[in-house]
Design an enzyme around this catalytic site. Structure first.
Site, mmCIF file in Angstrom:
data_model
loop_
_atom_site.group_PDB
_atom_site.id
_atom_site.type_symbol
_atom_site.label_atom_id
_atom_site.label_comp_id
_atom_site.label_asym_id
_atom_site.label_seq_id
_atom_site.Cartn_x
_atom_site.Cartn_y
_atom_site.Cartn_z
ATOM 1 N N GLY A 114 0.808 -1.210 0.000
ATOM 2 C CA GLY A 114 0.000 0.000 0.000
ATOM 3 C C GLY A 114 0.845 1.266 0.000
ATOM 4 N N ASN A 115 0.239 2.349 -0.408
ATOM 5 C CA ASN A 115 0.916 3.656 -0.343
ATOM 6 C C ASN A 115 -0.111 4.782 -0.344
ATOM 7 O OD1 ASN A 115 0.694 3.401 -3.406
ATOM 8 N ND2 ASN A 115 2.354 1.971 -2.944
ATOM 9 N N THR B 100 8.820 3.711 0.488
ATOM 10 C CA THR B 100 8.709 2.340 -0.019
ATOM 11 C C THR B 100 9.184 1.355 1.047
ATOM 12 O OG1 THR B 100 9.299 0.894 -1.850
ATOM 13 C CG2 THR B 100 11.050 2.353 -1.073
ATOM 14 N N GLY B 101 8.522 0.193 1.017
ATOM 15 C CA GLY B 101 9.034 -0.937 1.780
ATOM 16 C C GLY B 101 8.911 -0.869 3.287
ATOM 17 N N SER C 263 7.469 3.078 -4.408
ATOM 18 C CA SER C 263 7.789 2.603 -5.757
ATOM 19 C C SER C 263 6.641 2.899 -6.730
ATOM 20 C CB SER C 263 8.059 1.098 -5.722
ATOM 21 O OG SER C 263 6.929 0.422 -5.200
ATOM 22 N N GLU C 264 5.459 3.237 -6.189
ATOM 23 C CA GLU C 264 4.289 3.504 -7.044
ATOM 24 C C GLU C 264 4.023 4.998 -7.205
ATOM 25 O OE1 GLU C 264 3.061 1.354 -8.755
ATOM 26 O OE2 GLU C 264 2.931 -0.584 -7.750
ATOM 27 N N HIS D 15 -3.597 3.855 -2.160
ATOM 28 C CA HIS D 15 -3.524 2.563 -2.855
ATOM 29 C C HIS D 15 -3.439 1.461 -1.802
ATOM 30 C CE1 HIS D 15 -2.274 -0.843 -5.152
ATOM 31 N NE2 HIS D 15 -1.027 -0.807 -4.725
HETATM 32 P P1 13P Z 1 5.697 0.674 -1.800
HETATM 33 O O1 13P Z 1 6.042 0.169 -0.421
HETATM 34 O O2 13P Z 1 6.906 0.887 -2.669
HETATM 35 O O3 13P Z 1 4.820 1.880 -1.722
HETATM 36 O O4 13P Z 1 4.890 -0.475 -2.552
HETATM 37 C C1 13P Z 1 3.861 -1.162 -1.934
HETATM 38 C C2 13P Z 1 2.845 -1.682 -2.906
HETATM 39 O O5 13P Z 1 1.778 -2.047 -2.497
HETATM 40 C C3 13P Z 1 3.146 -1.728 -4.356
HETATM 41 O O6 13P Z 1 1.997 -2.041 -5.064
#
Ligand code: 13P
Length: 268
Positions: A29-30, A45-46, A77-78, A97
């Site tokens: 999620g983000n 991220t991560g 990353s999104e 997301h």
């Molecule tokens: P990130 O941690 O990079 O935001 O990515 C999580 C994710 O759900 C990618 O779809």
């Protein structure tokens, strides 16, 4: 105006809600929030979005380039997916997301949420299309989302999850909650032998209520290309935002244009 630190705290709070409500697993999620046309806050991220503190939150520009991030943190990353929504929807101030179980199951099964089954879902979301599959972190997902972003405030991401956006972070999160609740109800109703759908008239009355309330955002009650043409919209045009429905896809405008030309030639 709410200060930046307060907004970072709000992002952490929404991250916790998403995690606590089982809408994400692990580090998934983000979340992002627009501060102004050139500055956006986003989750790193991560990391688990359920255990963030304000120091985790990164700041990026409109191209997703880092403006500020504490050591050890990089933007989601999104981020390109978020930035595309802001670029194409200037009314949007927050994007969420997640991978909620029921909504993501529909996204994996390739079934858009189009059946009108309860008033709240019809008023809040209309229907929820599926943006075609794209590889995470590439331009494929932004490109797929872009096809729907002008018509809807929430989309499923094929074989991936869900995306919602609105004029505030709380509203974007609420759309994610509503989407998941709708998906869960639809799934359960299917298990019980299939939902009894609301009629076209019942849907139209709900759309009318939405219009009367002047609710913000994009919704088939206001924006379905069929509605523009004075024809029945979305739920009542027989189908699916992902399949043969003309809601929110490029064919709709083409069909409308051809119909107009044919009618003109017929002198109607
Ligand atoms: P990130 O941690 O990079 O935001 O990515 C999580 C994710 O759900 C990618 O779809």
């Amino acid at each position: 105006m709410v200060n930046e630190y307060e907004i970072k705290k709000q992002i952490c709070e929404i991250g916790k809600r998403i995690y606590d409500n089982g809408m994400v697993a692990s580090n998934d999620g983000n979340i992002s929030v627009k501060l102004n046309d050139h500055e956006f806050l986003c989750t790193p991220t991560g990391v688990s979005k359920g255990f963030m503190t304000p120091e985790y939150i990164c700041k990026v520009d409109e191209n997703g380039r880092v403006l500020q991030a504490n050591p050890g943190f990089k933007p989601s990353s999104e981020i390109k997916m978020h930035m595309r929504v802001y670029k194409e929807r200037p009314d949007v101030n927050a994007v969420v997301h997640a991978h909620p179980i029921y909504a993501t199951s529909f996204a994996i099964a390739g079934i858009p949420l189009t059946q009108p089954i309860m008033p709240e879902a019809v008023i809040a979301l209309g229907c929820v299309p599926i943006a075609e599959y794209g590889t995470p972190s590439t331009e494929e997902i932004p490109d797929a989302v872009s096809k729907h972003v002008q018509y809807f405030d929430a989309v499923l991401l094929e074989n991936h999850g869900a995306l919602s956006y609105s004029d505030s972070l709380l509203a974007a999160y609420h759309k994610m909650e509503s989407l998941e609740f709708y998906a869960r109800l639809l799934y359960n109703a299917k298990m019980l032998g299939g939902p009894k759908e609301l009629s076209k008239q019942q849907v139209e009355r709900l759309y009318e209520i939405r219009r009367q309330f002047g609710m913000k955002g994009r919704h088939p009650a206001d924006l379905c290309p069929n509605a523009k043409e004075g024809k029945p919209s979305c739920h009542s045009c027989g189908g699916s935002c992902g399949g043969n429905c003309t809601c929110g896809n490029d064919d709709a405008d083409l069909i409308a244009e051809i119909t107009k030309k044919v009618m003109a030639q017929l002198g109607k």
